[in-house]
Enzyme design. Structure first.
Site: not given
Ligand code: ADE
Ligand code: ZN
Length: 345
Positions: A25, A27, A208, A286
Site C-alpha cells: 500500500h 501511492h 479508512e 501509504d
Molecule cells: N490517495 C493517496 N493516499 C490516500 C489515502 N490514504 N486514502 C485515500 N486515497 C488516497
Molecule cells: Zn492509500
C-alpha cells in the site's frame, strides 16, 4: 516459525529494519518528496503555490483525509514527462530496497495526470521502466496497480480503463482511492466487474475514514482480494469474523492513520487488535513523503508506541508475503528468506 523468544525488546527495532518484507500500500504520487517537487517544477516550468521546500513541508499539517488529498494532488501537478514518473518511482524503489522491501505493489492515480493532458503512455511507461530497473539493479520485485479516483464518476473510471487497455501487461490490478466518505464502493461495481473479467487483481480502500459497511460492499459487490486500510472493521464483530475466515488481507498504514487523525495517538492504533483477531494485517507506508516515514519508520514507530512483540513482527512480515500478488513458489522463497534472516539474527 523461528525461535523469537531470545530477541530482547532492545533489539526489536533492528529486527524490524532487517526483516525482508513486501509493501502493498504505497501511492507512488505520495512518495514525491518536497525537494523532488521543486526540482520537477523548475524542470517543467510549472508554478506551485509555495515559496520553498520548507514552506511546502509546513503545509503538511493535516486534519483529515481531504485536507491531505488537496495538497497531494497539488504536489502531483509537477509530473509532466515520462522521465518525471521514472525519477519519482526510482527514488521510492531505492528507499524501499534500503528498508529491505523485496516486493512492492505500487498504486498510481492516472486520472490525476490525464486530466492535465499527460497521456496514459507517459505515466505507465515511466513507472514501469523504474519497476524493471528495480528488479535488475536492486533485486526488488515491483508491480503496478492502477487506482480509480472514487470522487469521480464510474463513467470516468471506464474511460480510464479504456485508455489503459494497451498497457494491460504493465499493471497487475486495479484499486479505488481518494475521498472515501460519500463515495461507497458500489458506485464502481460495473467497472470492477469488467476488470475482473480482464483477469486483473482487485483491491479497494475501505474503512479508512468510512464505515464498516464500505468494507462489506468492497468484498461482496466489488469482490476485492484485499482491503486497503480497513481499520474501521474493528467496529463490526461479524465483519472481523468474515475477514479472518476468508483470510482477506488488510493493508494498514499506521503513520498515515496518525497524520490523518484516524487515531489520536499511535499508541491508540488497533493493529494489535487486528492481529489478535487472526486477520492477515500488514504494515505499509501509504504516502511516505507526506506522513513522515517509509516502511521501516512505520514498523519501528508503531512497535515503539503500541508494544507489539517479536512474534508479531514475524507475523506481519509473513502476512505481507501471503497478501501479495506473487505466485505461490515465490511466496515460499520470500518466507524462507524471512525465516533465514530471523534465525541468523
Ligand atoms: N490517495 C493517496 N493516499 C490516500 C489515502 N490514504 N486514502 C485515500 N486515497 C488516497
Ligand atoms: Zn492509500
Amino acid at each position: 516459525m523461528p525461535n523469537l523468544d531470545r530477541i530482547t525488546p532492545q533489539r526489536l527495532p533492528d529486527l524490524l529494519r532487517r526483516m525482508p518484507k513486501a509493501e502493498l500500500h504505497i501511492h507512488i504520487e505520495g512518495s514525491l518528496e518536497p525537494e523532488l517537487i521543486f526540482a520537477l517544477a523548475a524542470r517543467n516550468g510549472v508554478q506551485i503555490p509555495y515559496a520553498s521546500v520548507e514552506e511546502l513541508r509546513r503545509a503538511y499539517a493535516f486534519t483529515n483525509l481531504q485536507s491531505f488529498l488537496d495538497i497531494y494532488y497539488a504536489g502531483a501537478s509537477v509530473l509532466m514527462k515520462e522521465q518525471d514518473f521514472f525519477d519519482m518511482a526510482w527514488a521510492y524503489l531505492q528507499k524501499a530496497a534500503a528498508d529491505n522491501v523485496v516486493r512492492a505493489e505500487i498504486f498510481f492515480d492516472p486520472q490525476t495526470h490525464t486530466a492535465r493532458g499527460v497521456s496514459m503512455a507517459t505515466v505507465i511507461n515511466g513507472l514501469h521502466r523504474a519497476c524493471e530497473q528495480a528488479q535488475r539493479e536492486l533485486g526488488v520485485s515491483a508491480a503496478l496497480i492502477l487506482c480509480f479516483l472514487r470522487h469521480l464518476s464510474e463513467e470516468e473510471a471506464f474511460a480510464t480503463l479504456e485508455q489503459a487497455m494497451p498497457f494491460l501487461g504493465q499493471f497487475i490490478g486495479v484499486g479505488l482511492d481518494s475521498s472515501e466518505v460519500g463515495h461507497p464502493p458500489e458506485k464502481f461495481a460495473r467497472v470492477f466487474a469488467r476488470c475482473r473479467e480482464l483477469g486483473l487483481h482487485l483491491v479497494a480502500h475501505a474503512g479508512e475514514e468510512g464505515p464498516p459497511a464500505y468494507v462489506w460492499t468492497a468484498l461482496d459487490l466489488l469482490k476485492v482480494e484485499r482491503i486497503d486500510h480497513g481499520v474501521q472493521s474493528a467496529r463490526d464483530p461479524a465483519l472481523m469474523r468474515r475477514l479472518a475466515q476468508d483470510r482477506i488481507p488488510l493493508t494498514v498504514c499506521p503513520l498515515s492513520n496518525l497524520k490523518l487523525r484516524v487515531f489520536p495517538r499511535l499508541a491508540d492504533h488497533n493493529i494489535g487488535k487486528l492481529l489478535d483477531a487472526g486477520l492477515v494485517a500488514t504494515i505499509n507506508s501509504d504516502d511516505p513523503a507526506y506522513f513522515g516515514g517509509y516502511m521501516n519508520d512505520n514498523f519501528v514507530q508503531t512497535f515503539a508506541a503500541t508494544g507489539l512483540t517479536a512474534p508479531q513482527a514475524y507475523q506481519l512480515a509473513k502476512n505481507s508475503f501471503e497478501a501479495s500478488f506473487i505466485d505461490a513458489a515465490v511466496k515460499r522463497k520470500y518466507v524462507d528468506l524471512l525465516d533465514a534472516t530471523v534465525a541468523a539474527f
